[in-house]
Motif scaffolding. Structure first.
Motif, PDB file in Angstrom:
ATOM      1  N   LEU A  53      36.376   6.960  47.972  1.00  0.00           N
ATOM      2  CA  LEU A  53      34.981   7.077  48.422  1.00  0.00           C
ATOM      3  C   LEU A  53      34.237   8.138  47.627  1.00  0.00           C
ATOM      4  O   LEU A  53      33.133   7.927  47.144  1.00  0.00           O
ATOM      5  CB  LEU A  53      34.935   7.468  49.894  1.00  0.00           C
ATOM      6  N   GLY A  80      33.022   6.228  44.520  1.00  0.00           N
ATOM      7  CA  GLY A  80      31.847   5.737  45.229  1.00  0.00           C
ATOM      8  C   GLY A  80      32.016   4.337  45.779  1.00  0.00           C
ATOM      9  O   GLY A  80      31.068   3.590  45.903  1.00  0.00           O
ATOM     10  N   VAL A 131      34.025   1.597  48.720  1.00  0.00           N
ATOM     11  CA  VAL A 131      34.656   1.507  50.032  1.00  0.00           C
ATOM     12  C   VAL A 131      35.781   0.495  49.973  1.00  0.00           C
ATOM     13  O   VAL A 131      35.624  -0.552  49.363  1.00  0.00           O
ATOM     14  CB  VAL A 131      33.656   1.022  51.100  1.00  0.00           C
ATOM     15  N   HIS A 138      30.622   9.249  39.461  1.00  0.00           N
ATOM     16  CA  HIS A 138      29.961   9.095  40.751  1.00  0.00           C
ATOM     17  C   HIS A 138      28.510   9.568  40.684  1.00  0.00           C
ATOM     18  O   HIS A 138      27.622   8.968  41.280  1.00  0.00           O
ATOM     19  CB  HIS A 138      30.742   9.869  41.817  1.00  0.00           C
ATOM     20  N   ILE A 145      38.078   4.517  57.462  1.00  0.00           N
ATOM     21  CA  ILE A 145      36.778   4.781  56.841  1.00  0.00           C
ATOM     22  C   ILE A 145      36.007   5.803  57.658  1.00  0.00           C
ATOM     23  O   ILE A 145      35.400   6.723  57.111  1.00  0.00           O
ATOM     24  CB  ILE A 145      35.971   3.478  56.708  1.00  0.00           C
ATOM     25  N   PHE A 147      34.842   9.166  56.024  1.00  0.00           N
ATOM     26  CA  PHE A 147      33.409   9.325  55.786  1.00  0.00           C
ATOM     27  C   PHE A 147      32.813  10.415  56.664  1.00  0.00           C
ATOM     28  O   PHE A 147      32.021  11.234  56.194  1.00  0.00           O
ATOM     29  CB  PHE A 147      32.696   7.993  56.024  1.00  0.00           C
ATOM     30  N   ILE A 187      33.184  12.668  52.309  1.00  0.00           N
ATOM     31  CA  ILE A 187      33.878  11.861  51.306  1.00  0.00           C
ATOM     32  C   ILE A 187      34.524  12.711  50.228  1.00  0.00           C
ATOM     33  O   ILE A 187      35.488  12.299  49.622  1.00  0.00           O
ATOM     34  CB  ILE A 187      32.944  10.809  50.663  1.00  0.00           C
ATOM     35  N   LEU A 205      29.855   6.363  62.402  1.00  0.00           N
ATOM     36  CA  LEU A 205      29.566   5.927  61.037  1.00  0.00           C
ATOM     37  C   LEU A 205      28.070   5.879  60.791  1.00  0.00           C
ATOM     38  O   LEU A 205      27.583   6.329  59.748  1.00  0.00           O
ATOM     39  CB  LEU A 205      30.137   4.533  60.795  1.00  0.00           C
ATOM     40  N   ALA A 211      26.180   8.107  58.116  1.00  0.00           N
ATOM     41  CA  ALA A 211      25.536   7.461  56.968  1.00  0.00           C
ATOM     42  C   ALA A 211      24.051   7.781  56.912  1.00  0.00           C
ATOM     43  O   ALA A 211      23.472   7.897  55.841  1.00  0.00           O
ATOM     44  CB  ALA A 211      25.743   5.946  57.035  1.00  0.00           C
ATOM     45  N   PHE A 236      22.375  10.544  58.403  1.00  0.00           N
ATOM     46  CA  PHE A 236      21.910  11.934  58.355  1.00  0.00           C
ATOM     47  C   PHE A 236      22.810  12.896  57.583  1.00  0.00           C
ATOM     48  O   PHE A 236      22.354  13.936  57.145  1.00  0.00           O
ATOM     49  CB  PHE A 236      21.703  12.465  59.775  1.00  0.00           C
ATOM     50  N   THR A 287      25.445  12.349  54.725  1.00  0.00           N
ATOM     51  CA  THR A 287      26.292  11.532  53.859  1.00  0.00           C
ATOM     52  C   THR A 287      27.452  12.333  53.286  1.00  0.00           C
ATOM     53  O   THR A 287      28.380  11.753  52.755  1.00  0.00           O
ATOM     54  CB  THR A 287      25.487  10.938  52.687  1.00  0.00           C
TER      55      THR A 287
END
Lengths: 308, 256
Positions: free
Chosen positions: A47, A51, A53, A187, A243, A247, A251, A286, A290, A292, A294
């Motif tokens: 990840l 970059g 998944v 990345h 994940i 995440f 990451i 998740l 994702a 707020f 990352t």
């Protein structure tokens, strides 16, 4: 503080905690979390540094678990050797999947790994003569070194966290090597990395295979610790759990991932009555991460930057 | 790419089942369920995708996976873990053609596929808003320069894809039953079909769907029905290897 230092301190805290914890339930739970940490560390590399998944990491864990235990049950091979062989096979399979899909942008790897995860799950369910089908595979021997067998929760607890230490060390070395910096460049800005002569495709395939290797090792150790494996431990929901852990933990943060993995790995065992709500909780985590944050939990802490 | 697409199919099937238990007529419940899921799609775009602070590809993929999990989990809590039988659309149960008897729903599925594929084809090739939608997905920056509200176009495309997913779901529900976890396999099959046919290509999507579907049935007949899903995924991986742009795909697929 540097993040790597914080990570090693955290792992040593877990190791010393093992001396004082007497409850076998907690020891078992935290050692299983440690095995999950290994998979999540691998996913972190993918990840954070490619970059991409993978929605099929549970499938790679399953390959590690099934191939190694079938080898040692049917042929009586040494467990360590069979874990090594299983991990090698898994790595090759991952390279095979990654080669075409990592040439393409975006979601192709995610979908292809999802498909691989489902294929492995279905094979584990249907190849009954080999895998025992949904009833699972029993009679997997225990791990031992010479005359010393890992037959109690406590022994395995120290062993599993020692393995985490080893893999965290390997991850750290990779991240801080020229190889890791090249990955980081990929990345950040792929075209720039390319113009500096980085073989983008090769690096991505390598990091993906490595992350599958982590997963296979974790699966192999899991099989020989529990002594029983069934397909339900390797479903798609597990891949999504991984994940979430990677995440939400961050990451590119080993420290954050270890913490979220232990928390999210243990909570469902403590709050068993809330089992039906876990998919929603995981999905919600998740979404929030994702939208707020990352960079995850580990991104909230201001680490001292490594000077190259 | 929206990982919640399969869940739209599931929601369409589930809502169809729910409205029928309320004794709402079939046509009305079909329209209602597709409209509601379309609105859900629009809402997902407006709240979550627009609200994302740093809309990078990885974050958006993870975001839609999270949304899919929430939809799936909520549907499990609301409708339970069982598969629900859904009534056929046509008033008669089965039909016999050339000595073969099959469920009347297959007629609806077949007709529906042709009708909606044609509609989509007309929309994307003949109407202005369809062309704008294609353009905004190909090159959002250029479209912004031409004064197109790309965000609005995306929102509409989420509405349409939600509605189409739900239409597919409620049409297929009488054959496949409605179950909370059907979305995943539907989404993955749909993705396989569009990879095999060529991403973003309507003719290819139909061809890919046919190839996947026929080879699945052949595998079920000649090998074993438990391996039929594996065949679909193996074909997809094979196509990714040999011709990643798909059988009907354009050559300019984005490569690294």
């Amino acid at each position: 503080m540097r993040q790597s230092t914080a990570t090693y301190i955290l792992i040593f805290v877990f190791l010393t905690a093992g001396i004082f914890i007497k409850n076998p339930f907690i020891l078992n739970m935290v050692s299983l979390s440690a095995l999950t940490v290994i998979t999540v560390l691998g996913l972190n590399l993918l990840l954070g540094y490619a970059g991409q998944v993978s929605l099929g990491h549970a499938g790679f864990v399953a390959m590690g678990a099934y191939i190694s235990s079938i080898l040692s049950i049917k042929t009586g091979l040494n467990p360590w050797l069979s874990i090594a062989i299983a991990s090698a096979i898994t790595t090759v399979v991952a390279a095979f999947i990654g080669y075409p899909t990592l040439k393409l942008k975006g979601h192709y790897l995610a979908m292809a790994t999802l498909a691989i995860g489902e294929i492995i799950y279905m094979l584990a369910n249907n190849l009954i003569t080999l895998t025992g089908g949904h009833q699972g595979l029993t009679g997997i021997p225990m791990l031992s070194i010479g005359n010393f067998t890992f037959d109690s929760e406590k022994k395995f607890y120290f062993f599993s966290w020692a393995v985490v230490l080893l893999f965290a060390f390997v991850s750290n070395r990779i991240i801080n090597s020229h190889y890791g910096r090249a990955l980081k460049a990929i990345h950040e800005k792929e075209a720039a990395a390319k113009s500096f002569g980085v073989n983008v495709h090769l690096y991505k395939v390598a990091i993906f295979s490595l992350s599958a290797f982590y997963a296979a090792i974790s699966g192999g150790l899991y099989a020989f610790y529990i002594g029983f494996i069934s397909p339900s431990s390797f479903s798609l929901l597990k891949s999504i759990d991984y994940i979430v852990m990677a995440f939400v933990g961050g990451i590119d943060s080993i420290f954050g991932s270890i913490i979220t993995t232990v928390i999210l790995g243990s909570l469902p065992n403590i709050l068993t009555s809330l089992q039906d709500f876990w998919p929603i909780v995981n999905g919600g985590l998740l979404v929030v991460a994702a939208m707020f944050m990352t960079r995850g939990l580990g991104g909230l802490i201001k680490w001292k930057r490594n000077t190259f | 790419m929206n990982f919640a697409q399969g869940e739209f199919v599931m929601l369409g099937a589930m809502l169809q089942f729910y409205f029928l238990t309320l004794h709402i007529p079939i046509v009305l419940s079909f329209l209602l369920s597709s409209l509601i899921v379309g609105v859900i799609g629009y809402f997902i775009h407006a709240v979550f995708i627009r609200g994302t602070r740093n809309p990078q590809e990885l974050a958006l993929i993870v975001l839609t996976i999270g949304i899919a999990m929430i939809l799936r989990g909520t549907s499990m809590l609301l409708f339970g873990k069982n598969a629900h039988a859904v009534k056929q659309f046509l008033p008669f149960d089965s039909i016999t053609v050339f000595g073969l008897t099959f469920s009347s729903q297959y007629i609806v599925v077949f007709a529906g596929a042709i009708i909606f594929a044609t509609l989509l084809f007309i929309y994307f090739n003949k109407t202005n808003s369809g062309k704008v939608m294609m353009a905004s997905s190909n090159n959002p920056l250029a479209c912004r320069l031409f004064g197109i509200d790309v965000e609005q176009v995306q929102a509409i495309s989420f509405f349409i894809s939600g509605m189409l997913g739900a239409i597919g779901g409620s049409i297929i529900a009488p054959i496949s039953f409605a179950k909370y976890n059907m979305g995943l396999i539907m989404g993955l099959k749909g993705f396989s079909a569009s990879v095999v046919g060529g991403f973003g290509n309507n003719v290819g999507a139909i061809a890919g769907g046919l190839i996947i579907g026929v080879s699945e049935s052949l595998a079920a007949g000649y090998i074993s029905s438990s391996y039929k899903d594996i065949v679909a995924f193996l074909i997809m991986i094979l196509v990714l290897f040999v011709k990643p742009s798909g059988i009907f795909g354009a050559k300019d697929i984005e490569r690294v």
